[in-house]
Scaffold this active site. Structure first.
Site, PDB file in Angstrom:
ATOM      1  N   ARG A 148       0.856  -1.191   0.000  1.00 49.54           N
ATOM      2  CA  ARG A 148       0.000   0.000   0.000  1.00 49.54           C
ATOM      3  C   ARG A 148       0.890   1.239   0.000  1.00 49.54           C
ATOM      4  NH1 ARG A 148      -3.481   1.780   5.185  1.00 49.54           N
ATOM      5  NH2 ARG A 148      -1.562   2.895   5.632  1.00 49.54           N
ATOM      6  N   TYR A 160      -3.473  10.940   5.527  1.00 49.48           N
ATOM      7  CA  TYR A 160      -3.510   9.601   6.082  1.00 49.48           C
ATOM      8  C   TYR A 160      -2.389   8.729   5.496  1.00 49.48           C
ATOM      9  CZ  TYR A 160      -4.633   4.853   6.981  1.00 49.48           C
ATOM     10  OH  TYR A 160      -4.518   3.549   7.354  1.00 49.48           O
ATOM     11  N   ASP A 206      -4.972   3.716  -0.119  1.00 47.97           N
ATOM     12  CA  ASP A 206      -6.114   3.846   0.792  1.00 47.97           C
ATOM     13  C   ASP A 206      -6.580   5.303   0.817  1.00 47.97           C
ATOM     14  OD1 ASP A 206      -7.926   3.791   2.849  1.00 47.97           O
ATOM     15  OD2 ASP A 206      -6.577   2.928   4.353  1.00 47.97           O
ATOM     16  N   HIS A 208      -9.152   6.316   2.472  1.00 45.49           N
ATOM     17  CA  HIS A 208      -9.616   6.532   3.845  1.00 45.49           C
ATOM     18  C   HIS A 208     -10.917   7.323   3.891  1.00 45.49           C
ATOM     19  CE1 HIS A 208      -8.523   6.532   8.190  1.00 45.49           C
ATOM     20  NE2 HIS A 208      -8.057   5.377   7.772  1.00 45.49           N
ATOM     21  N   GLU A 232      -8.641   1.533  -2.043  1.00 48.21           N
ATOM     22  CA  GLU A 232      -9.297   1.183  -0.779  1.00 48.21           C
ATOM     23  C   GLU A 232     -10.178   2.311  -0.256  1.00 48.21           C
ATOM     24  OE1 GLU A 232      -6.600  -0.297   2.202  1.00 48.21           O
ATOM     25  OE2 GLU A 232      -7.888   0.458   3.811  1.00 48.21           O
ATOM     26  N   GLU A 258     -13.910  -1.346   6.076  1.00 51.20           N
ATOM     27  CA  GLU A 258     -13.393  -1.360   7.452  1.00 51.20           C
ATOM     28  C   GLU A 258     -14.292  -0.606   8.428  1.00 51.20           C
ATOM     29  OE1 GLU A 258      -9.534   0.417   6.391  1.00 51.20           O
ATOM     30  OE2 GLU A 258      -9.962   1.970   7.857  1.00 51.20           O
ATOM     31  N   ARG A 279     -13.581  -5.651   2.818  1.00 56.98           N
ATOM     32  CA  ARG A 279     -12.487  -5.605   3.796  1.00 56.98           C
ATOM     33  C   ARG A 279     -12.975  -5.140   5.161  1.00 56.98           C
ATOM     34  NH1 ARG A 279      -8.161  -3.730   3.731  1.00 56.98           N
ATOM     35  NH2 ARG A 279      -8.224  -2.015   5.145  1.00 56.98           N
ATOM     36  N   GLU A 335      -4.168  -7.600   5.118  1.00 53.28           N
ATOM     37  CA  GLU A 335      -3.344  -6.500   5.664  1.00 53.28           C
ATOM     38  C   GLU A 335      -2.631  -6.998   6.920  1.00 53.28           C
ATOM     39  OE1 GLU A 335      -5.600  -3.150   7.138  1.00 53.28           O
ATOM     40  OE2 GLU A 335      -3.878  -1.801   6.960  1.00 53.28           O
ATOM     41  N   TRP A 398     -12.092  12.291   9.234  1.00 53.98           N
ATOM     42  CA  TRP A 398     -10.763  12.106   9.827  1.00 53.98           C
ATOM     43  C   TRP A 398      -9.865  11.444   8.815  1.00 53.98           C
ATOM     44  CZ3 TRP A 398      -6.879   8.918  11.041  1.00 53.98           C
ATOM     45  CH2 TRP A 398      -7.092   7.583  10.806  1.00 53.98           C
TER      46      TRP A 398
HETATM   47  O1  KDG Z   1      -8.234   3.084  13.847  1.00 51.81           O
HETATM   48  C1  KDG Z   1      -8.234   3.441  12.498  1.00 51.81           C
HETATM   49  C2  KDG Z   1      -7.324   2.524  11.720  1.00 51.81           C
HETATM   50  O2  KDG Z   1      -7.662   1.202  11.944  1.00 51.81           O
HETATM   51  C3  KDG Z   1      -7.371   2.817  10.247  1.00 51.81           C
HETATM   52  O3  KDG Z   1      -7.036   4.148  10.033  1.00 51.81           O
HETATM   53  C4  KDG Z   1      -6.394   1.939   9.501  1.00 51.81           C
HETATM   54  O4  KDG Z   1      -7.411   2.502   7.407  1.00 51.81           O
HETATM   55  C5  KDG Z   1      -6.699   1.774   8.061  1.00 51.81           C
HETATM   56  C6  KDG Z   1      -6.098   0.625   7.389  1.00 51.81           C
HETATM   57  O5  KDG Z   1      -6.456   0.400   6.239  1.00 51.81           O
HETATM   58  O6  KDG Z   1      -5.293  -0.069   8.005  1.00 51.81           O
HETATM   59 MG    MG Z   2      -7.983   1.633   5.465  1.00 49.93          MG
END
Ligand code: KDG
Ligand code: MG
Length: 398
Positions: A148, A160, A206, A208, A232, A258, A279, A335, A398
């Site tokens: 990643r 992020y 990712d 996010h 992602e 997630e 995921r 992951e 976030w």
């Molecule tokens: O607590 C938040 C994390 O688990 C997250 O930010 C991690 O996005 C994430 C990832 O793909 O590992």
């Molecule tokens: Mg993630």
């Protein structure tokens, strides 16, 4: 067999974890679970301690499905991150007990091996393209075939995965993030990485959950020439119908999940084949019991799994991920993280990473343990994820 005791252990060997030990009336037989919810650890610990643990005492731990339904539906106020994380902790501990009792690793109870090890990925990040390139190369040298890649965005402190580590303190830190420079930078990053590293290494990114549907569609489309393994979490979890926009505009494979808490959130994405990888986080959807159902639904639609495996879930959830990965036909990728030594001290038994794959433990159960004395050495310390604001000061996410 009956449950005699439920211990909730909060510990911070580098970051906070909420661990669970379900003790049976059979001498020496107990199961370990993980109920960690990053930034809201004590809410889950209280739910377990005050409301769920008393309901478990005296029950037969062999009846996983019945206990799962009882905890999930019996509360009436079902679902959500706190309760589904608490339920995951219980569920994992019960599977651990079942495996130990049968003297079999959990993957064997789930149907047995479909593969020996689980292809896994690690994270590469940096302040600029050269640093990310270096970080991807280091991962490849360690044997990773899937990586990643995240990069800091010029002018945005809150990026992020670019740089930065754990955040501690009594308030979440606040960071600025803007979509325009982000959308300009990410395609250039992958153009750079493909030019320097070639096509062999599998790369992905990712988002996010930070983009609007049309922004995500633009990004997915512009990333097409670089053949990502997947993109992602391009959209917020509330935006399920909007995945249709992405599909209409791009062939970049999409991964999502997630921030989901039940199989019903996954359903439209699976049944409409709007994603390629599901995921979810086993630690936030009620554990193995729910994950194997999600995997079975996904299998019908030829969607593969990529269970969430960050550092903020404990090694026992990582172990559960791998037991499931090796036992299902539609596994995609896993992951992984490298835990610091203190985490191994408190929770021995994390899955082993070799040759770009994770290998399940052959020990009965999930293969992890909790050293309660070591856990006591690392008391809880408040820590939060950052909050992201736009340049005009408004809260973004976030
Ligand atoms: O607590 C938040 C994390 O688990 C997250 O930010 C991690 O996005 C994430 C990832 O793909 O590992
Ligand atoms: Mg993630």
């Amino acid at each position: 067999m009956k449950i005699n005791d439920v211990k909730v252990i909060v510990t911070c060997p580098g970051r906070n974890y909420v661990l669970l030990k379900i003790v049976t009336d059979e001498p020496g037989l107990y199961g370990v679970g993980d109920a960690t919810l990053n930034g809201r650890e004590l809410a889950v610990a209280a739910a377990l301690q005050e409301h769920i643990a008393p309901l478990l005492i005296g029950r037969d731990p062999d009846r996983i499905e019945d206990i799962w339904q009882y905890i999930f539906r019996g509360t009436y106020w079902r679902g959500g991150p706190v309760l589904m994380t608490a339920l995951a902790g219980v569920d994992l501990a019960l599977w651990d007990i079942k495996g130990k009792r049968a003297n079999l690793p959990v993957y064997s109870l789930l149907g047995g091996l479909c593969r020996e090890g689980a292809l896994c990925y690690t994270h590469a990040g940096g302040r600029d393209f050269a640093e990310v390139e270096d970080s991807v190369c280091q991962a490849a040298e360690r044997g990773f075939k899937v990586v990643r890649a995240q990069v800091s965005i010029p002018g945005c402190k809150g990026t992020y995965g670019g740089t930065g580590g754990a955040f501690t303190g009594h308030y979440p830190p606040e960071e600025i993030w803007e979509p325009a420079p982000y959308l300009r930078t990410i395609p250039r990053l992958f153009a750079h990485l493909r030019e320097r590293l070639g096509d062999e290494i599998e790369l992905f990114h990712d988002v996010h959950e930070r983009l609007t549907p049309i922004q995500a569609a633009r990004l997915a489309k512009e990333l097409e020439p670089f053949h990502l393994f997947f993109l992602e979490d391009p959209l917020r979890p509330e935006h399920k119908e909007s995945f249709r926009v992405l599909r209409h505009h791009s062939t970049t494979p999409i991964a999502m999940g997630e921030l989901f808490h039940t199989r019903w959130e996954c359903l439209p994405l699976l049944t409409e084949q709007l994603i390629d990888f599901i995921r979810c986080d086993l630690g936030h959807i009620g554990g193995l019991t729910e994950a194997r159902k999600i995997a079975a639904i996904a299998e019908s639609y030829y969607v593969q799994t990529a269970w969430h495996g960050p550092g903020d879930i404990a090694p026992v959830t990582h172990a559960a991920n791998v037991h499931l990965d090796v036992a299902i036909p539609n596994f995609g990728v896993q992951e992984m993280v490298f835990f610091p030594e203190a985490v191994h001290e408190v929770m021995p038994g994390a899955p082993e990473c070799r040759q770009g794959a994770l290998w399940p433990s052959e020990a009965p159960g999930l293969g992890c343990d909790i050293d309660e004395e070591a856990a006591r050495k690392y008391p809880y310390s408040p820590a939060y994820l950052p909050t992201t604001r736009r340049a005009d000061g408004s809260v973004h996410d976030w």
